[in-house]
Design a protein around this motif. Sequence first.
Motif, short mmCIF file in Angstrom:
data_model
loop_
_atom_site.label_atom_id
_atom_site.label_comp_id
_atom_site.label_asym_id
_atom_site.label_seq_id
_atom_site.Cartn_x
_atom_site.Cartn_y
_atom_site.Cartn_z
N VAL A 78 0.84 -1.21 0.00
CA VAL A 78 0.00 0.00 0.00
C VAL A 78 0.88 1.25 0.00
CG1 VAL A 78 -1.68 1.35 1.33
CG2 VAL A 78 -1.94 -1.15 1.16
N ILE A 79 1.94 1.22 0.79
CA ILE A 79 2.80 2.40 0.94
C ILE A 79 3.70 2.61 -0.27
CG2 ILE A 79 4.73 3.37 2.27
CD1 ILE A 79 3.54 1.90 4.73
N SER A 80 4.24 1.54 -0.83
CA SER A 80 5.27 1.73 -1.85
C SER A 80 5.20 0.71 -2.98
CB SER A 80 6.65 1.66 -1.20
OG SER A 80 6.80 0.42 -0.52
N GLY A 81 4.10 -0.03 -3.08
CA GLY A 81 3.96 -0.99 -4.18
C GLY A 81 3.47 -0.29 -5.44
N PRO A 82 3.24 -1.06 -6.51
CA PRO A 82 2.76 -0.49 -7.77
C PRO A 82 1.33 0.04 -7.64
CG PRO A 82 2.86 -2.90 -7.90
CD PRO A 82 3.46 -2.51 -6.58
N PRO A 83 0.97 1.10 -8.41
CA PRO A 83 -0.42 1.56 -8.43
C PRO A 83 -1.32 0.51 -9.09
CG PRO A 83 0.89 2.70 -10.13
CD PRO A 83 1.84 1.81 -9.35
N PRO A 84 -2.62 0.49 -8.85
CA PRO A 84 -3.36 1.54 -8.11
C PRO A 84 -3.38 1.33 -6.58
CG PRO A 84 -4.89 -0.04 -9.05
CD PRO A 84 -3.53 -0.49 -9.47
N LEU A 85 -2.90 0.17 -6.06
CA LEU A 85 -2.88 0.02 -4.62
C LEU A 85 -1.83 0.96 -4.02
CD1 LEU A 85 -3.93 -1.40 -2.10
CD2 LEU A 85 -2.27 -3.23 -2.49
N GLY A 86 -0.66 0.99 -4.62
CA GLY A 86 0.41 1.88 -4.17
C GLY A 86 0.24 3.27 -4.75
#
Lengths: 197, 197
Positions: free
Chosen positions: A83-91
């Motif tokens: 959530v903090i630094s992963g790929p979008p759209p979750l990140g």
Amino acid sequence: MPELLPLLDEPSPERADASRNRQAILAAALRLVQAHGVEEVTMDAVASAAGVGKGTLFRRFASREGLMAAVLNQSEIEWQTSVISGPPPLGPGAPALARLLAFGHSRLRLNLDHGALIRAAGASGARSVAAASFASMHVRHLLGELGVRGDLPLLASSLLAPLEVPIVEQQVHGEQMGLERISAGWDDLVRRVVRAD
Amino acid sequence: MPELLPLLDEPSPERADASRNRQAILAAALRLVQAHGVEEVTMDAVASAAGVGKGTLFRRFASREGLMAAVLNQSEIEWQTSVISGPPPLGPGAPALARLLAFGHSRLRLNLDHGALIRAAGASGARSVAAASFASMHVRHLLGELGVRGDLPLLASSLLAPLEVPIVEQQVHGEQMGLERISAGWDDLVRRVVRAD
């Protein structure tokens, strides 16, 4: 030139080794849980998959409950990291609404996986207050970005409540609702809440 | 004229007596719980308030847990009765939105009271599926009256989730939020959901 003193927070080679060992065990256990379901995962299987003796496993985690509590914690941390630094759209990097919807879908799936882990972890299985705060602060932050006004901590809590383990388990196992339907229902809720401002 | 046979569903005088006895005990226990809190209510106090012997109490309810489970059930039934046929706005006769908001406020207060009862009832303390269905069907019905379109069972579930015992207990005891604030937050959620159509 004087010999350098070891830095305070630099772990001793022994401790670094123990930590790698622990990470390897947790990673193996999490893989097994995801592949076969919590109930099927024995201490023997985890020891064998992690390439350690069963004695090491019990020394580090005391019991199957202790191991499952650590796996739960590890899974929560990995999810927070995405959530903090992963790929979008979750990140980061996607528009706030897309991030919020991706958050709900992924939290829903995670919580459904975590139900069995929480039970297997026994008394240590209660989700930490820190984990709940993280989810709440993230949702609050995105609601703020979306221009939603009002009591954001309470609105965040209201959006998170339907994703909680007992509610999702009742929907999936008790009422035979599919994950797609539950995800779509959550999207509808979020859009209604956001659209009102 | 032949002597009338007793009707099948007419209880024998003995059974009617036992039932009155049971009702008196439950009413006394519920009054004590509401006045002093679950933890303070002993079997002695309930027996004395209901005017029965302690032996009768244990014969009818087996244990303090059994009694508290019955009190929980009784409280749920009384609440359902006030929703179905009590005075408005909780009962029939008020506009649907007013009824829905009154439902949330009263459910919130009830769930907060029920937290301690659920714990005191031990293994029998899980809220019945029937009770959850009642709340869900009522909210669905009111959403329908309000012209809300969409997946009403899921929307109802989403509106009920923030009122669940663990969530409200965390807000009140963990985050020191007042009931008024939580009620106002739920109103805001409902108005957003309803306004979107």
